[in-house]
Motif scaffolding. Structure first.
Motif, PDB file in Angstrom:
ATOM      1  N   LEU A   1      -4.017   0.733 -10.813  1.00 36.39           N
ATOM      2  CA  LEU A   1      -4.452  -0.525 -10.504  1.00 36.39           C
ATOM      3  C   LEU A   1      -5.916  -0.687 -10.207  1.00 36.39           C
ATOM      4  O   LEU A   1      -6.467  -1.938 -10.670  1.00 36.39           O
ATOM      5  CB  LEU A   1      -3.816  -0.785  -8.944  1.00 36.39           C
ATOM      6  CG  LEU A   1      -2.175  -0.827  -8.909  1.00 36.39           C
ATOM      7  CD1 LEU A   1      -1.908  -1.039  -7.598  1.00 36.39           C
ATOM      8  CD2 LEU A   1      -1.856  -2.213  -9.599  1.00 36.39           C
ATOM      9  N   LYS A   2      -6.644   0.252  -9.981  1.00 38.46           N
ATOM     10  CA  LYS A   2      -8.086   0.137 -10.009  1.00 38.46           C
ATOM     11  C   LYS A   2      -8.661  -0.106 -11.416  1.00 38.46           C
ATOM     12  O   LYS A   2      -9.346  -0.966 -11.586  1.00 38.46           O
ATOM     13  CB  LYS A   2      -8.960   1.370  -9.243  1.00 38.46           C
ATOM     14  CG  LYS A   2      -8.788   1.393  -8.062  1.00 38.46           C
ATOM     15  CD  LYS A   2      -9.589   2.685  -7.611  1.00 38.46           C
ATOM     16  CE  LYS A   2      -9.438   2.783  -5.939  1.00 38.46           C
ATOM     17  NZ  LYS A   2     -10.087   3.988  -5.792  1.00 38.46           N
TER      18      LYS A   2
ATOM     19  N   VAL B   1       2.428   1.505  -3.443  1.00 36.42           N
ATOM     20  CA  VAL B   1       1.453   2.081  -4.507  1.00 36.42           C
ATOM     21  C   VAL B   1       1.165   3.501  -4.336  1.00 36.42           C
ATOM     22  O   VAL B   1       1.047   4.331  -5.155  1.00 36.42           O
ATOM     23  CB  VAL B   1       0.187   1.242  -4.403  1.00 36.42           C
ATOM     24  CG1 VAL B   1      -0.972   1.957  -5.036  1.00 36.42           C
ATOM     25  CG2 VAL B   1       0.341  -0.018  -4.770  1.00 36.42           C
ATOM     26  N   ALA B   2       1.221   3.987  -3.139  1.00 35.10           N
ATOM     27  CA  ALA B   2       0.626   5.391  -2.674  1.00 35.10           C
ATOM     28  C   ALA B   2       1.875   6.390  -3.101  1.00 35.10           C
ATOM     29  O   ALA B   2       1.837   7.374  -3.654  1.00 35.10           O
ATOM     30  CB  ALA B   2       0.342   5.669  -1.114  1.00 35.10           C
TER      31      ALA B   2
ATOM     32  N   TRP C   1       0.249   4.750  -8.190  1.00 31.74           N
ATOM     33  CA  TRP C   1      -0.412   3.796  -9.065  1.00 31.74           C
ATOM     34  C   TRP C   1      -1.602   3.319  -8.389  1.00 31.74           C
ATOM     35  O   TRP C   1      -2.175   2.345  -9.245  1.00 31.74           O
ATOM     36  CB  TRP C   1       0.431   2.743  -8.894  1.00 31.74           C
ATOM     37  CG  TRP C   1       1.952   2.598  -9.579  1.00 31.74           C
ATOM     38  CD1 TRP C   1       2.346   3.586 -10.378  1.00 31.74           C
ATOM     39  CD2 TRP C   1       3.011   1.937  -8.995  1.00 31.74           C
ATOM     40  NE1 TRP C   1       3.827   3.372 -10.444  1.00 31.74           N
ATOM     41  CE2 TRP C   1       4.077   2.355  -9.816  1.00 31.74           C
ATOM     42  CE3 TRP C   1       3.140   0.819  -8.330  1.00 31.74           C
ATOM     43  CZ2 TRP C   1       5.327   1.573  -9.528  1.00 31.74           C
ATOM     44  CZ3 TRP C   1       4.314   0.159  -7.970  1.00 31.74           C
ATOM     45  CH2 TRP C   1       5.451   0.607  -8.900  1.00 31.74           C
ATOM     46  N   ALA C   2      -2.567   4.082  -7.706  1.00 33.91           N
ATOM     47  CA  ALA C   2      -3.686   3.518  -6.996  1.00 33.91           C
ATOM     48  C   ALA C   2      -4.645   3.673  -8.339  1.00 33.91           C
ATOM     49  O   ALA C   2      -5.461   2.534  -8.429  1.00 33.91           O
ATOM     50  CB  ALA C   2      -4.146   4.329  -5.985  1.00 33.91           C
ATOM     51  N   LEU C   3      -4.782   4.379  -9.038  1.00 34.91           N
ATOM     52  CA  LEU C   3      -5.747   4.724 -10.076  1.00 34.91           C
ATOM     53  C   LEU C   3      -5.405   3.556 -11.184  1.00 34.91           C
ATOM     54  O   LEU C   3      -6.477   2.757 -11.787  1.00 34.91           O
ATOM     55  CB  LEU C   3      -5.970   5.928 -10.706  1.00 34.91           C
ATOM     56  CG  LEU C   3      -7.043   6.228 -11.812  1.00 34.91           C
ATOM     57  CD1 LEU C   3      -8.488   5.679 -11.265  1.00 34.91           C
ATOM     58  CD2 LEU C   3      -7.012   7.775 -12.416  1.00 34.91           C
TER      59      LEU C   3
ATOM     60  N   ALA D   1       0.971  -1.372   0.036  1.00 36.03           N
ATOM     61  CA  ALA D   1      -0.149   0.074  -0.013  1.00 36.03           C
ATOM     62  C   ALA D   1       1.077   1.444   0.039  1.00 36.03           C
ATOM     63  O   ALA D   1       0.622   2.220  -0.719  1.00 36.03           O
ATOM     64  CB  ALA D   1      -0.844  -0.003   1.296  1.00 36.03           C
TER      65      ALA D   1
END
Length: 190
Positions: free
Chosen positions: A95-96, A86-87, A91-93, A83
């Motif tokens: 990965l979604k 990713v933050a 990369w959060a969006l 986490a």
């Protein structure tokens, strides 16, 4: 138990049967094993009605600002480490969106998913490829419902437009006998 008076124990100083009792303790012979000192202390405590005090451990004041497991040198859970990675990289969006691509049949239904494939996502625009022009028309009509469904999963305003592309068609623009600005094959097959 025969009714005889108890004999004083010569190794136990301060026995009431001894003459002088506790007052004569200084005159008693010293024992090297230390039992005489322990007996003397036990007698003095027992006679005073006090119990020996145990030394208290000093308590450290608890600091709520710093929990005990907050050290970065401690082993961390993989979930927390990923986490943070990713933050840090933003990369959060992505990965979604990739999760939506992987769950495409679940989101749009099995029938639509068998004829469509999501290709790219950038700046709120999702590009979907269909396997026929009829499905391209059908998906164009369903685009507002798909945008609403995808925004439920990704967050409001993430997907703003679904661009529907038809199937990949063969091209006749390559080859030795191609002409520039020609009309193409038209009705040459049969």
């Amino acid at each position: 138990m025969t009714g005889e008076p108890r004999q004083p124990d010569p190794g136990y100083p301060g026995d009431p049967g001894e003459e002088g009792g506790a007052a004569g303790q200084e005159d008693l012979p010293h024992s090297d094993d230390g039992l005489d000192l322990a007996r003397r202390m036990a007698r003095s405590v027992a006679g005073s009605g006090l119990t020996p005090r145990r030394p208290r451990r000093k308590r450290r004041p608890s600091d709520p600002a710093r929990p005990s497991a907050a050290d970065d040198r401690d082993p961390q859970l993989l979930d927390n480490t990923l986490a943070r990675l990713v933050a840090d990289h933003g990369w959060a969006l992505d990965l979604k969106v990739r999760g939506v691509f992987a769950r495409w049949p679940e989101l749009v239904g099995a029938e639509i998913a068998s004829h469509t494939t999501p290709e790219t996502f950038s700046d709120g625009r999702l590009v979907v490829r269909t396997d026929s022009t009829a499905w391209a028309t059908q998906l164009t009509l369903l685009a507002p419902q798909l945008v609403a469904r995808l925004n439920e999963d990704l967050g409001p305003g993430t997907v703003t437009l679904i661009e529907v592309l038809g199937p990949h068609l063969p091209t006749w623009r390559k080859g030795p006998r191609s002409t520039r600005d020609g009309r193409g094959p038209r009705d040459t097959y049969g």
